[in-house]
Design a protein around this motif. Structure first.
Motif, PDB file in Angstrom:
ATOM      1  N   PRO A 150      33.369  72.555   3.900  1.00 17.28           N
ATOM      2  CA  PRO A 150      32.917  73.937   4.074  1.00 17.28           C
ATOM      3  C   PRO A 150      34.029  74.898   4.468  1.00 17.28           C
ATOM      4  O   PRO A 150      34.005  76.071   4.083  1.00 17.28           O
ATOM      5  CB  PRO A 150      31.861  73.831   5.176  1.00 17.28           C
ATOM      6  N   ASP A 151      35.026  74.424   5.226  1.00 17.70           N
ATOM      7  CA  ASP A 151      36.112  75.318   5.628  1.00 17.70           C
ATOM      8  C   ASP A 151      36.950  75.735   4.417  1.00 17.70           C
ATOM      9  O   ASP A 151      37.356  76.896   4.293  1.00 17.70           O
ATOM     10  CB  ASP A 151      36.994  74.654   6.685  1.00 17.70           C
ATOM     11  N   ILE A 152      37.189  74.792   3.500  1.00 18.00           N
ATOM     12  CA  ILE A 152      37.951  75.103   2.288  1.00 18.00           C
ATOM     13  C   ILE A 152      37.164  76.056   1.398  1.00 18.00           C
ATOM     14  O   ILE A 152      37.700  77.043   0.871  1.00 18.00           O
ATOM     15  CB  ILE A 152      38.297  73.809   1.522  1.00 18.00           C
ATOM     16  N   THR A 153      35.872  75.789   1.234  1.00 16.65           N
ATOM     17  CA  THR A 153      35.030  76.630   0.384  1.00 16.65           C
ATOM     18  C   THR A 153      34.928  78.040   0.946  1.00 16.65           C
ATOM     19  O   THR A 153      35.039  79.030   0.207  1.00 16.65           O
ATOM     20  CB  THR A 153      33.631  76.010   0.242  1.00 16.65           C
ATOM     21  N   ALA A 154      34.738  78.157   2.252  1.00 15.00           N
ATOM     22  CA  ALA A 154      34.643  79.482   2.875  1.00 15.00           C
ATOM     23  C   ALA A 154      35.951  80.251   2.724  1.00 15.00           C
ATOM     24  O   ALA A 154      35.954  81.452   2.414  1.00 15.00           O
ATOM     25  CB  ALA A 154      34.265  79.341   4.343  1.00 15.00           C
ATOM     26  N   GLU A 180      21.744  79.260  -7.262  1.00 15.76           N
ATOM     27  CA  GLU A 180      20.636  78.370  -7.614  1.00 15.76           C
ATOM     28  C   GLU A 180      20.914  76.898  -7.306  1.00 15.76           C
ATOM     29  O   GLU A 180      20.569  76.004  -8.081  1.00 15.76           O
ATOM     30  CB  GLU A 180      20.248  78.564  -9.081  1.00 15.76           C
ATOM     31  N   ARG A 181      21.534  76.676  -6.172  1.00 13.97           N
ATOM     32  CA  ARG A 181      21.750  75.325  -5.677  1.00 13.97           C
ATOM     33  C   ARG A 181      21.314  75.265  -4.213  1.00 13.97           C
ATOM     34  O   ARG A 181      21.216  76.292  -3.539  1.00 13.97           O
ATOM     35  CB  ARG A 181      23.225  74.908  -5.813  1.00 13.97           C
ATOM     36  N   SER A 182      21.100  74.089  -3.729  1.00 10.55           N
ATOM     37  CA  SER A 182      20.695  73.933  -2.338  1.00 10.55           C
ATOM     38  C   SER A 182      21.723  74.582  -1.416  1.00 10.55           C
ATOM     39  O   SER A 182      22.930  74.484  -1.643  1.00 10.55           O
ATOM     40  CB  SER A 182      20.548  72.449  -1.994  1.00 10.55           C
ATOM     41  N   TYR A 183      21.237  75.237  -0.386  1.00  7.76           N
ATOM     42  CA  TYR A 183      22.143  75.843   0.585  1.00  7.76           C
ATOM     43  C   TYR A 183      22.462  74.844   1.679  1.00  7.76           C
ATOM     44  O   TYR A 183      21.794  73.815   1.829  1.00  7.76           O
ATOM     45  CB  TYR A 183      21.525  77.107   1.179  1.00  7.76           C
ATOM     46  N   ASP A 184      23.472  75.168   2.448  1.00  2.86           N
ATOM     47  CA  ASP A 184      23.892  74.316   3.566  1.00  2.86           C
ATOM     48  C   ASP A 184      24.055  75.219   4.788  1.00  2.86           C
ATOM     49  O   ASP A 184      24.892  76.131   4.786  1.00  2.86           O
ATOM     50  CB  ASP A 184      25.205  73.617   3.232  1.00  2.86           C
ATOM     51  N   SER A 185      23.251  74.984   5.805  1.00  2.00           N
ATOM     52  CA  SER A 185      23.262  75.852   6.985  1.00  2.00           C
ATOM     53  C   SER A 185      24.633  75.890   7.650  1.00  2.00           C
ATOM     54  O   SER A 185      25.107  76.952   8.089  1.00  2.00           O
ATOM     55  CB  SER A 185      22.209  75.380   7.989  1.00  2.00           C
ATOM     56  N   LYS A 186      25.284  74.732   7.738  1.00  2.00           N
ATOM     57  CA  LYS A 186      26.607  74.678   8.355  1.00  2.00           C
ATOM     58  C   LYS A 186      27.588  75.556   7.594  1.00  2.00           C
ATOM     59  O   LYS A 186      28.396  76.288   8.202  1.00  2.00           O
ATOM     60  CB  LYS A 186      27.108  73.228   8.390  1.00  2.00           C
ATOM     61  N   TYR A 187      27.509  75.502   6.269  1.00  2.00           N
ATOM     62  CA  TYR A 187      28.431  76.321   5.470  1.00  2.00           C
ATOM     63  C   TYR A 187      28.152  77.811   5.673  1.00  2.00           C
ATOM     64  O   TYR A 187      29.087  78.615   5.811  1.00  2.00           O
ATOM     65  CB  TYR A 187      28.313  75.978   3.987  1.00  2.00           C
TER      66      TYR A 187
END
Length: 635
Positions: A150-154, A180-187
């Motif tokens: 998530p850190d890289i994606t953000a 249109e994909r599942s979300y991730d709360s942490k991300y």
């Protein structure tokens, strides 16, 4: 006292004037207002849907942009949402990333930067939104899941926002998660933290760009997640929402909608959902996929844009009905206006909304679209009936003193097949704050105090023409305005202009495929990189290309004709494919998977192929069978 009671009863009951059925509708702000209007927009991308627009010559390119974005002219859009390119197929093509690799940054690839600037040039107040569909492979470290890192994606997404400002002076106001994909709360929480850390606290987050659930219930249960998310965005909600979404008190948007062939039934779909997304679902923004049908019509969802501009070689384009249906709202209400609480359905079918700027202005939009003439591609539309009716509107509160309203009308006229769109009628005089309309089926009306509306026009564009029978490109562009060559539409991989100085041979200016790692994909990319050009025609034709393989050990190249599929279906494409491989072999196949083999052999023995170096590959398809011509090395 009895007279007052009777007057109140008349507001809510059907009354008869002569023998004509009528209903009184109250437009009043005295008891409070509804939600704040955020705007109507279009989506560029989600599959390279604006790909051909940049290739139009002037003045036609500017004319198209005027119809989309220029205030008080055409669609006059309030919002532009763009794809953050991820080097992967996302419906009708691939869009290049600003970071092909982790040590690579380039904020001039693709055409979305240009499009946002052109939109901003016409409407400085336009809202800009970004959303990723796919990510370069390095973001997922080889996995097809960006949330594992998530850190890289953000950081990757935030760099795109910072690059928009630094290199193009573009302020991105909203950012999405993953289409249109599942979300991730942490991300989502980490994205909010990363935005704030980089001074982007003004940038708001939309989640999840998919369904109302499960994101809405999660926001109610997780205060930290709720603080991070500003807008709940749903796709193709069918004009309805869910109780949990309403309880969050967040902005509710139809952040992707319409997606329907832009004939007049498509225009009817758009008219119905623009009103009923608020009436039924309290959605304060609706964004059309796509903005403009500027991609080859043979690709998936051909002509699903608000207008059509798919022939840069001819200059032809078509201003379709959704442009003028959009104008019924966008030219007479701006973001920041507020819906009245007194909106709803008409007694005999259809709907009405009313908006105010809080300074005495009022805009009322009415639609009477019938079921069969307003079907959207998704979701399924339950049955309903609409019939002609007389409607009496009574203005109350701060609107009671309005004496005159401007009137604009669109009539689809499906029976006579003689439609008229966005016609300005004689202003309507109000008597004691009241006006009456005789509403036929399949009509749209705007009644407004705003006097700046205009049905803009440009001289007629050139006539439509097929893709040129003879087409040639030597890629000799010293300062390319875009990274892609004109009219090439990448379907898997990314082809970019490249100045070849290391081993130029006869070619310095080239088109080079630059993706070397499978991206984090959104749909089913092909295993081979492919870019298409021209429309699909089963005709005799010859394809010639000078090709160069940078590896002398692995890989290969192909040219093809009569390719029948692209976009998200490209993996199963059929056609005539001529493959030349680095090991000196060749194949001719009917498919992209190299399974249906028509011919094969050792290229070197048959054609004198040079494993490393520039080679002419030539394929001639005639009649119903391909005719293979030789490839040869350059002298």
């Amino acid at each position: 006292m009895a007279q007052t009671v009777l007057a109140v009863i008349a507001v809510y009951l059907n009354i008869f004037v002569g023998f004509c059925f009528s209903q009184i509708y109250i437009l009043d702000d005295a008891g409070g207002l509804g939600r704040v209007f955020d705007g109507i927009g279009g989506l560029s991308g989600g599959g390279a849907t604006s790909r051909l627009l940049v290739n139009y010559e002037e003045p036609y390119r500017s004319h198209i942009l005027d119809y989309l974005f220029k205030p008080n002219f055409g669609a006059s859009l309030h919002m532009l949402k763009v794809e953050i390119g991820g080097d992967a197929q996302t419906t009708d093509g691939t869009e290049p990333s600003h970071m092909h690799y982790d040590n690579d940054e380039n904020y001039f690839r693709g055409y979305e930067w240009w499009l946002m600037k052109e939109a901003k040039k016409r409407n400085p107040n336009i809202t800009l939104i970004g959303l990723p569909w796919a990510f370069p492979g390095w973001v997922g470290h080889g996995k097809n899941w960006p949330y594992d890192f998530p850190d890289i994606t953000a950081a990757y997404v935030v760099k795109w926002i910072l690059g928009a400002k630094q290199y193009h002076d573009l302020e991105i106001q909203y950012i999405g998660i993953w289409n249109e994909r599942s979300y991730d709360s942490k991300y989502i929480k980490l994205l909010r933290y990363t935005l704030d850390k980089n001074g982007l606290d003004r940038v708001r987050i939309i989640a999840s760009d998919y369904l109302w659930e499960p994101i809405a219930p999660s926001l109610l249960l997780d205060p930290e997640l709720s603080r991070a998310v500003d807008v709940i965005g749903a796709h193709y909600p069918g004009t309805t929402t869910v109780t949990e979404a309403l309880k969050t008190n967040k902005k509710l948007w139809s952040s992707e909608d319409y997606s329907t062939f832009n004939d007049e039934v498509g225009g009817g779909c758009w008219a119905r959902i623009l009103n009923q997304n608020y009436v039924n679902g309290h959605m304060t923004a609706t964004i059309s996929w796509n903005l403009v049908a500027s991609y080859y019509e043979e690709l998936p969802f051909g002509r699903d844009g608000l207008m059509t501009a798919k022939e840069p070689w001819s200059g032809s384009y078509v201003v379709e009905s959704p442009i003028w249906i959009t104008a019924h709202t966008t030219q007479f209400a701006q973001p920041g206006w507020t819906y009245l609480d007194t909106v709803g359905h008409l007694a005999k079918g259809g709907s009405f909304v009313a908006l105010t700027d809080g300074r005495g202005n009022l805009t009322v939009v009415i639609e009477t679209m019938t079921h069969d003439h307003s079907v959207c591609i998704r979701p399924p539309l339950p049955p309903f009936n609409v019939t002609s009716q007389k409607a009496i509107f009574q203005l109350k509160g701060s609107f009671a003193s309005i004496k005159e309203l401007q009137v604009w009308r669109s009539q689809f006229n499906f029976k006579t097949k003689q439609p008229s769109f966005f016609e300005k009628l004689t202003p309507l005089k109000l008597l004691d704050g009241s006006f009456t309309l005789n509403l036929a089926e399949d009509e749209v009306y705007t009644l407004t105090t705003i006097t700046t509306g205009r049905k803009g026009s440009h001289p007629d564009p050139p006539p439509s023409a097929c893709f040129p029978k003879v087409y040639k490109d030597d890629f000799h562009v010293r300062t390319p305005p875009f990274s892609e060559a004109p009219n090439f539409a990448d379907q898997t991989g990314v082809f970019e202009y490249y100045i070849n100085l290391t081993d130029p041979g006869p070619h310095i200016f080239t088109l080079r495929q630059v993706v070397t790692q499978r991206p984090v994909t959104w749909t089913s990319d092909a295993d081979q990189t492919i870019s298409v050009i021209g429309d699909y025609q089963w005709q005799n034709l010859t394809v010639t290309c000078d090709v160069y393989m940078e590896s002398a050990k692995t890989g290969g190249v192909f040219i093809a004709a009569r390719v029948d599929k692209g976009g998200q279906s490209v993996r199963t494409a059929k056609g005539v494919f001529f493959w030349v491989f680095a090991d000196g072999t060749y194949k001719v196949t009917n498919d992209l998977d190299i399974k249906d083999i028509l011919d094969s052999g050792l290229e070197g023995s048959r054609f004198g192929f040079l494993r490393r170096g520039w080679t002419i590959a030539l394929l001639k398809a005639s009649g119903t069978e391909p005719v293979l011509k030789h490839s040869q090395k350059h002298p």
